[in-house]
Scaffold this active site. Structure first.
Site, PDB file in Angstrom:
ATOM      1  N   CYS B 103      -9.551  -8.777   4.281  1.00 14.83           N
ATOM      2  CA  CYS B 103      -8.090  -8.481   4.232  1.00 14.83           C
ATOM      3  C   CYS B 103      -7.758  -7.329   4.772  1.00 14.83           C
ATOM      4  CB  CYS B 103      -7.805  -8.904   2.498  1.00 14.83           C
ATOM      5  SG  CYS B 103      -7.770 -10.640   2.078  1.00 14.83           S
ATOM      6  N   VAL B 104      -8.470  -6.258   4.524  1.00 17.96           N
ATOM      7  CA  VAL B 104      -7.904  -5.030   4.930  1.00 17.96           C
ATOM      8  C   VAL B 104      -8.916  -4.149   5.990  1.00 17.96           C
ATOM      9  CG1 VAL B 104      -7.498  -2.670   4.083  1.00 17.96           C
ATOM     10  CG2 VAL B 104      -7.228  -4.591   2.453  1.00 17.96           C
TER      11      VAL B 104
END
Lengths: 175, 104
Positions: B103-104
């Site tokens: 996600c990051v």
């Protein structure tokens, strides 16, 4: 399994999509700082224009000193489960001195383990990716703060009306 | 799984066109993939792509922009300059790797 001579190329849609996202960050607890940052960062990585507006308690996220000291409290949080066994934390336990610092430490530790940055580092990354950071004028006036108290990459302190005007046509997230 | 012919050989790709077989890639093919998405490769681009390949071998997954910055030493801003708009996916495509899942 037919071989094709014409290569399949991912659609990166490089043209001006015009897609914009406006995120209003209104919370100052550590756990509530992350949703806006994760979503804003993801949108930037997809070529979406992103403006973040920090208001009320969310103002701490862009405050030079306070952004490093954000805390997480399990008080009033019924979704808080203990790290061992996944048991729901009883609320009487949440009030005991020492629980809040431990919970803050544990949250930071879990986030770090995933390779996710701290709040200041995350904002560095968002600004480097082209995200625009704005402070809320009413929040600044209430707390007696100016741009000198904020991160250097905060573009300006603006009114709610300014933000609404500049994000015309954007999708909006309120956190 | 579709296959397609590039540089006179058969290449396995997914439905979007990302390579699915790590060993079918070489830098010549990387150049072709870059041309497909209008990226002109420079030494700096290749440094990033080589890092992604090496990191994938070690970690078994495609590095995110965050990881390319912290572990690879290529600042996020530079990644956006080299691979505009969607750096994570473009870098992965050229490097012959799956899209990153972090996600990051």
């Amino acid at each position: 399994m037919a071989a094709s001579n014409k290569p399949i190329v991912p659609k990166f849609d490089d043209g001006p999509s015009g897609r914009k996202l406006a995120i209003i960050c209104s919370k100052g607890n550590l756990d509530m700082a992350y949703p806006g940052l994760v979503l804003g960062n993801a949108a930037l990585g997809e070529g979406v224009e992103v403006d973040l507006f920090f208001t009320f308690w969310g103002f701490d996220m862009i405050h030079k000193k306070r952004q490093k000291k954000m805390k997480f409290s399990p008080v009033g949080n019924f979704a808080m489960h203990l790290p061992i066994g996944g048991v729901r934390m009883p609320q009487w336990l949440a009030w005991i001195p020492g629980v809040q610092p431990f919970a803050t430490w544990y949250l930071k530790h879990s986030i770090k383990k995933l390779g996710v940055p701290t709040v200041p580092d995350f904002l560095d990354q968002i600004a480097a990716s082209g995200g625009r950071l704005w402070g809320c004028k009413m929040s600044a006036d209430m707390a007696g703060l100016t741009t000198a108290d904020l991160r250097e990459d905060v573009i300006d302190i603006i009114t709610a009306a300014d933000f609404i005007e500049m994000t015309e046509g954007a999708q909006l997230l309120f956190i | 799984m579709p296959t397609q012919t590039m540089l006179g050989r058969e290449i396995h790709v997914d439905d979007e066109g990302f390579l699915t077989e790590f060993d079918e890639w070489d830098e010549k093919l990387g150049s072709e993939l870059a041309k497909n998405i209008d990226i002109e490769m420079t030494d700096r681009h290749w440094e990033v792509v080589r890092f992604l390949r090496k990191d994938f071998q070690e970690k078994g997954e495609t590095a995110t922009t965050r990881r390319v910055d912290t572990a690879g030493g290529f600042p996020v801003k530079l990644q956006f300059e080299l691979f505009p708009k969607k750096p994570a996916k473009k870098m992965a495509y050229i490097a012959g790797l799956p899209k990153p899942h972090g996600c990051v």
